[in-house]
Design an enzyme around this catalytic site. Structure first.
Site, PDB file in Angstrom:
ATOM      1  N   GLU A 240       0.365  -1.039   0.015  1.00  0.00           N
ATOM      2  CA  GLU A 240       0.148   0.028  -0.221  1.00  0.00           C
ATOM      3  C   GLU A 240       0.733   0.867  -0.088  1.00  0.00           C
ATOM      4  O   GLU A 240       2.143   0.946   0.525  1.00  0.00           O
ATOM      5  CB  GLU A 240      -0.582   0.231   1.438  1.00  0.00           C
TER       6      GLU A 240
ATOM      7  N   CYS B 201      -0.659   6.161  10.055  1.00  0.00           N
ATOM      8  CA  CYS B 201       0.629   5.763  10.781  1.00  0.00           C
ATOM      9  C   CYS B 201       0.069   4.792  11.167  1.00  0.00           C
ATOM     10  O   CYS B 201      -0.803   4.781  12.111  1.00  0.00           O
ATOM     11  CB  CYS B 201       1.457   6.729  11.396  1.00  0.00           C
TER      12      CYS B 201
END
Ligand code: SF4
Length: 341
Positions: free
Chosen positions: A89, A330
Site C-alpha cells: 500500500e 500511520c
C-alpha cells in the site's frame, strides 16, 4: 530480466557503453520515461530501432497494478498488486506545501513493532527498486499531478532493504529522473544502525526520521524488539555522528500510546535524551486498530507532553492526522487483501 524503472541513470549509461553505444542514450531514455512520461518504446521518437530492440531484449517495461483506491478529502490510499500476487500500500496526502506520498519498501515487515498494523504480516520479501518507483509513477498518473515529497514510511523497514532503497533514491532524486529534491525525500527507520551508517555515507542531504517511540530502553524493549539489538544509547551515539557528518536535522517520530510512553515523566526523560541533538520531535496520536490492544493517549495528555518538551526547548509538533477513515494513517497500512484483517 531487470525492470527499467529500477535502473539508475549511471547503470543505464554503463549498459549503453558496454553495448558500444553512447552514454547520452541513457539520458534520452530517462527523459522519455520520467520527463515526458512516455513508457512505450514505440513512441520514443528519436530512439533508433536498434536501440529499441536492445532495450526490449534486456529490460522489462511492465508495471505493478493499482488494485483499489480509497479516498477521504485530503488523502488517498492505494493498494497495489505486485506481479507475484503480493500486495502493498501507499498513501497520498495533500498538504498546503505540496503533495506527499508515503511508499512501502517491503512486503510485510520483520521488525515486529508491537503497535504496528503493517508489521503484523511478517516480511515476505523486499521490494525491488522498480516496485517502489512505480508506486510514485502510477499515483502521479492517477492524480494527473506531480508529487513533491516522498516519505519511505509505509510497509517495511527501508534499511532492511538497503540496496533497493539506494537505487530508488538515486532514481527519484536524479535531475534527469523523477527529480524530487533531496530535502523533499525522507527515509524513516526503526533504528537499524548499520543502515544509518551506510545511509550517512551515501546520502548526506536526504532527510532521516527515526521511529523512537520511547525515552528509555525499558519501554522501548517492550514495544520495539529492534531495541534489544540496537539500544537507545547506541542509537543516540550514531545519530550524533550522523549530525556531525551531515549537519542535517533529525526527525524523531513518537507515537503516543496511553499509559505506555505518554506520562509527564516520559516527556522529561525524552527531553533529556535528545537535548544535545539538532532534532525535531513529531508526536503522533496513535491510530487504534481492532487487532492491537494499545490505546490512543488522551488529548489532554498529548498536550501536556508537548508543553513539557516545549518548555525544555525541544522543537516539537503534534502531527496532523490523515486518513483515519480509510485506515491510511500511520501504522495502519496493511495487506488486508491477504486475509490479515
Ligand atoms: S513500524 Fe515500521 S519497522 Fe515497525 S513493524 Fe511497522 S513497518 Fe515495520
Amino acid at each position: 530480466m531487470k525492470n527499467i524503472f529500477g535502473i539508475t541513470l549511471k547503470d543505464l549509461e554503463d549498459f549503453f557503453i558496454e553495448n558500444k553505444d553512447k552514454k547520452f542514450r541513457a539520458t534520452q531514455i530517462f527523459e522519455f520515461l520520467y520527463k515526458k512520461r512516455i513508457f512505450d518504446l514505440d513512441k520514443m521518437t528519436n530512439i533508433g530501432n536498434n536501440n529499441k530492440e536492445l532495450l526490449r531484449e534486456n529490460f522489462d517495461f511492465s508495471f505493478i497494478k493499482i488494485k483499489s483506491k480509497q479516498e477521504d478529502k485530503d488523502v488517498k490510499k492505494y493498494l497495489f498488486e505486485l506481479k507475484d500476487g503480493n500486495f502493498i500500500e501507499s498513501v497520498l496526502m495533500y498538504h498546503d506545501y505540496g503533495i506527499s506520498i508515503c511508499v512501502s519498501s517491503q512486503v510485510g515487515c520483520n521488525m515486529g513493532c508491537k503497535f504496528c498494523e503493517s508489521g503484523r504480516l511478517k516480511k515476505v520479501r523486499n521490494l525491488e527498486a522498480y516496485e517502489i518507483v512505480e508506486q510514485i509513477l502510477l499515483i502521479e498518473k492517477d492524480i494527473k499531478e506531480r508529487i513533491s515529497h516522498v516519505v519511505v514510511m509505509g510497509i517495511g523497514e527501508p534499511f532492511d532493504n538497503y540496496e533497493n532503497l539506494k537505487d530508488f533514491i538515486k532514481i527519484i532524486n536524479c535531475n534527469k529522473g523523477i527529480d524530487i529534491g533531496a530535502r523533499h525525500i525522507t527515509i524513516s527507520t526503526c533504528g537499524l544502525i548499520p543502515g544509518i551508517k551506510r545511509f550517512m555515507e551515501d546520502f548526506n542531504e536526504i532527510n532521516l526520521a527515526i521511529s523512537l517511540h520511547a525515552p528509555n530502553d525499558t519501554i522501548r524493549n517492550k514495544i520495539m524488539p529492534i531495541n534489544k539489538v540496537y539500544n537507545i544509547k547506541e542509537l543516540i551515539n550514531i545519530l550524533k555522528e550522523y549530525e556531525k557528518k551531515t549537519k542535517r536535522r533529525i526527525t524523531f517520530e513518537y507515537i503516543m500510546l496511553e499509559n505506555i510512553n505518554d506520562s509527564n515523566e516520559c516527556a522529561i526523560e525524552l527531553a533529556k535524551l535528545v537535548k544535545d541533538l539538532n532534532c525535531y520531535i513529531n508526536l503522533i496520536p496513535y491510530n487504534e486498530t481492532e487487532n492491537i490492544e494499545f490505546k490512543r493517549s488522551k488529548k489532554v495528555q498529548i498536550l501536556s507532553f508537548y508543553d513539557i518538551l516545549k518548555k525544555n526547548n525541544i522543537n516539537v509538533t503534534i502531527r496532523k492526522e490523515f486518513g483515519r477513515k480509510v485506515d491510511a494513517a500511520c501504522g495502519q497500512l496493511r495487506a488486508n487483501q491477504m486475509g490479515r484483517k
